[in-house]
Design an enzyme around this catalytic site. Sequence first.
Site, PDB file in Angstrom:
ATOM      1  N   TYR A 200       0.879  -1.172   0.000  1.00  0.00           N
ATOM      2  CA  TYR A 200       0.000   0.000   0.000  1.00  0.00           C
ATOM      3  C   TYR A 200       0.919   1.225   0.000  1.00  0.00           C
ATOM      4  O   TYR A 200       1.788   1.336   0.868  1.00  0.00           O
ATOM      5  CB  TYR A 200      -0.884   0.024   1.248  1.00  0.00           C
ATOM      6  CG  TYR A 200      -1.998  -1.023   1.212  1.00  0.00           C
ATOM      7  CD1 TYR A 200      -3.255  -0.709   0.710  1.00  0.00           C
ATOM      8  CD2 TYR A 200      -1.795  -2.320   1.673  1.00  0.00           C
ATOM      9  CE1 TYR A 200      -4.283  -1.648   0.670  1.00  0.00           C
ATOM     10  CE2 TYR A 200      -2.816  -3.268   1.639  1.00  0.00           C
ATOM     11  CZ  TYR A 200      -4.056  -2.917   1.134  1.00  0.00           C
ATOM     12  OH  TYR A 200      -5.056  -3.851   1.084  1.00  0.00           O
ATOM     13  N   TYR A 383      -7.475  -5.681   9.684  1.00  0.00           N
ATOM     14  CA  TYR A 383      -7.210  -6.134   8.313  1.00  0.00           C
ATOM     15  C   TYR A 383      -7.530  -7.623   8.163  1.00  0.00           C
ATOM     16  O   TYR A 383      -8.140  -8.041   7.188  1.00  0.00           O
ATOM     17  CB  TYR A 383      -5.759  -5.848   7.917  1.00  0.00           C
ATOM     18  CG  TYR A 383      -5.541  -5.938   6.412  1.00  0.00           C
ATOM     19  CD1 TYR A 383      -5.640  -4.803   5.607  1.00  0.00           C
ATOM     20  CD2 TYR A 383      -5.273  -7.162   5.806  1.00  0.00           C
ATOM     21  CE1 TYR A 383      -5.472  -4.887   4.225  1.00  0.00           C
ATOM     22  CE2 TYR A 383      -5.098  -7.258   4.431  1.00  0.00           C
ATOM     23  CZ  TYR A 383      -5.196  -6.113   3.649  1.00  0.00           C
ATOM     24  OH  TYR A 383      -5.029  -6.212   2.295  1.00  0.00           O
TER      25      TYR A 383
HETATM   26  C1  PHB Z   1      -6.925  -6.382  -5.210  1.00  0.00           C
HETATM   27  O1  PHB Z   1      -7.746  -6.176  -6.138  1.00  0.00           O
HETATM   28  O2  PHB Z   1      -6.029  -7.220  -5.314  1.00  0.00           O
HETATM   29  C2  PHB Z   1      -7.046  -5.601  -3.956  1.00  0.00           C
HETATM   30  C3  PHB Z   1      -7.941  -4.548  -3.883  1.00  0.00           C
HETATM   31  C4  PHB Z   1      -8.020  -3.816  -2.711  1.00  0.00           C
HETATM   32  C5  PHB Z   1      -7.219  -4.136  -1.637  1.00  0.00           C
HETATM   33  C6  PHB Z   1      -6.339  -5.199  -1.695  1.00  0.00           C
HETATM   34  C7  PHB Z   1      -6.247  -5.935  -2.878  1.00  0.00           C
HETATM   35  O3  PHB Z   1      -7.263  -3.398  -0.484  1.00  0.00           O
END
Ligand code: PHB
Length: 388
Positions: A200, A383
């Site tokens: 992120y 999370y």
């Molecule tokens: C993903 O599409 O891989 C994805 C989208 C949002 C997130 C994590 C992964 O927070």
Amino acid sequence: MRTQVAIIGAGPAGLLLGQLLHKQGIDNVIVERHTGEYVLGRIRAGVIEQVAVDLLDEAGVGSRMHAEGLVHDGTQICVEGVRHRVDFKALTGKTVMVYGQTEITKDLMDGRAAEGAPTIYSAYDVALHDIQGARPRVTFRKNGVGQEIECDFIAGCDGFHGISRKSVPPSAIANYERVYPFGWLGLLSDTPPVSDELIYVRSSLGFALCSMRSPTRSRYYLQCSLAEDVDSWPDERFWDELKLRLDDEARERLVTGASIEKSIAPLRSFVCEPMRFGRLFLAGDAAHIVPPTGAKGLNLAASDVQYLSRALVEHYRDKSEAGLDHYSERALLRVWKAERFSWWMTTLLHRLPDSDFEQKMQLAELDYLFRSKSASTAFAENYVGLPY
Ligand code: PHB
Ligand code: FAD
């Protein structure tokens, strides 16, 4: 046609509910507006929590996920070019599974087809009737022919733009909403992921996310303006912009390639209350939306479906209404926690318009997050989706 539960929508919520009910001997029919191929073509979620993993196992469709899904022990957060790691496993004992929504949907569709349970695709003019009476009905047209399903209950699993929520009189429902002034531009490519874990990225140029679907398929996102047009983002421009937002190591390791999908998603927080009206029960995106930053949307849909399927089993098997009566209240308790986390993570990591003060607050909060064990633990718990 007559069934016990009519399910509107063949997204993950509708298909999972159908499969769990079918396993318990509860008859159900799914009515879907689009074709199966169209539903499978939408690239969305990538991260699922243990609750969703367990439910897919319970539905009997978890084997491919366990074989091909990637178990992640932690995640990385990059702030202005410096990478930090949050170790979920060390902090909470839990992990998350990286396995695409497309694959989950396909596994559920295959499971349903194998059991011979009915799904009516390409149904249009879907309408709900008598949802407060003892015998609700669903009408629709398919190939020009009008059809009707009589049922005991309707499960509205038809996403944010579906018909189910709109069938409730406005005076009986309260909507809470925040629309964010930016969107996510997503790109899928058959290239190896830049890192073993998701990254992120909070950068002064805007948020970015490096995610994946497999060791050979990557999913990347860039914060973009709502006015942006996907056609003005050729692959080259996307990769150039992503590189600018990454740290040196990731920039060097990034393997670029042709996109196989590119799309823009708006970011929204939304909740409707209650999630039940008479014999209509809303589940998943039909009742609530979270911005994707916290990876919570599909997981919330799964937890709604868990409560609803258990409540329906109690109704038919134990002749008890308790689960159905408490469905909305129980689901909303979890929904608001996920709304809070998704909103917090979104405002923490995105570039907010005209806000020097908020930028300083973001940096202070991130510094606290990495230095304080209790703050990291709280982040990790949210999370991975520990029961709140
Ligand atoms: C993903 O599409 O891989 C994805 C989208 C949002 C997130 C994590 C992964 O927070
Ligand atoms: P949907 O998937 O929207 O399915 C609803 C279905 O109903 C559709 O097939 C639709 O065609 C059908 N339908 C609509 N109207 C009608 C009608 N009138 N009649 C009949 N059928 C109808 N979540 C996570 O948990 N983790 C993530 O990592 C994550 N990443 C995301 C990334 C992006 C870019 C986006 C956009 C979302 C992400 N999400 C994530 C959220 C997740 O994709 C959704 O929450 C999930 O799809 C919700 O499932 P659902 O079945 O409730 O709704």
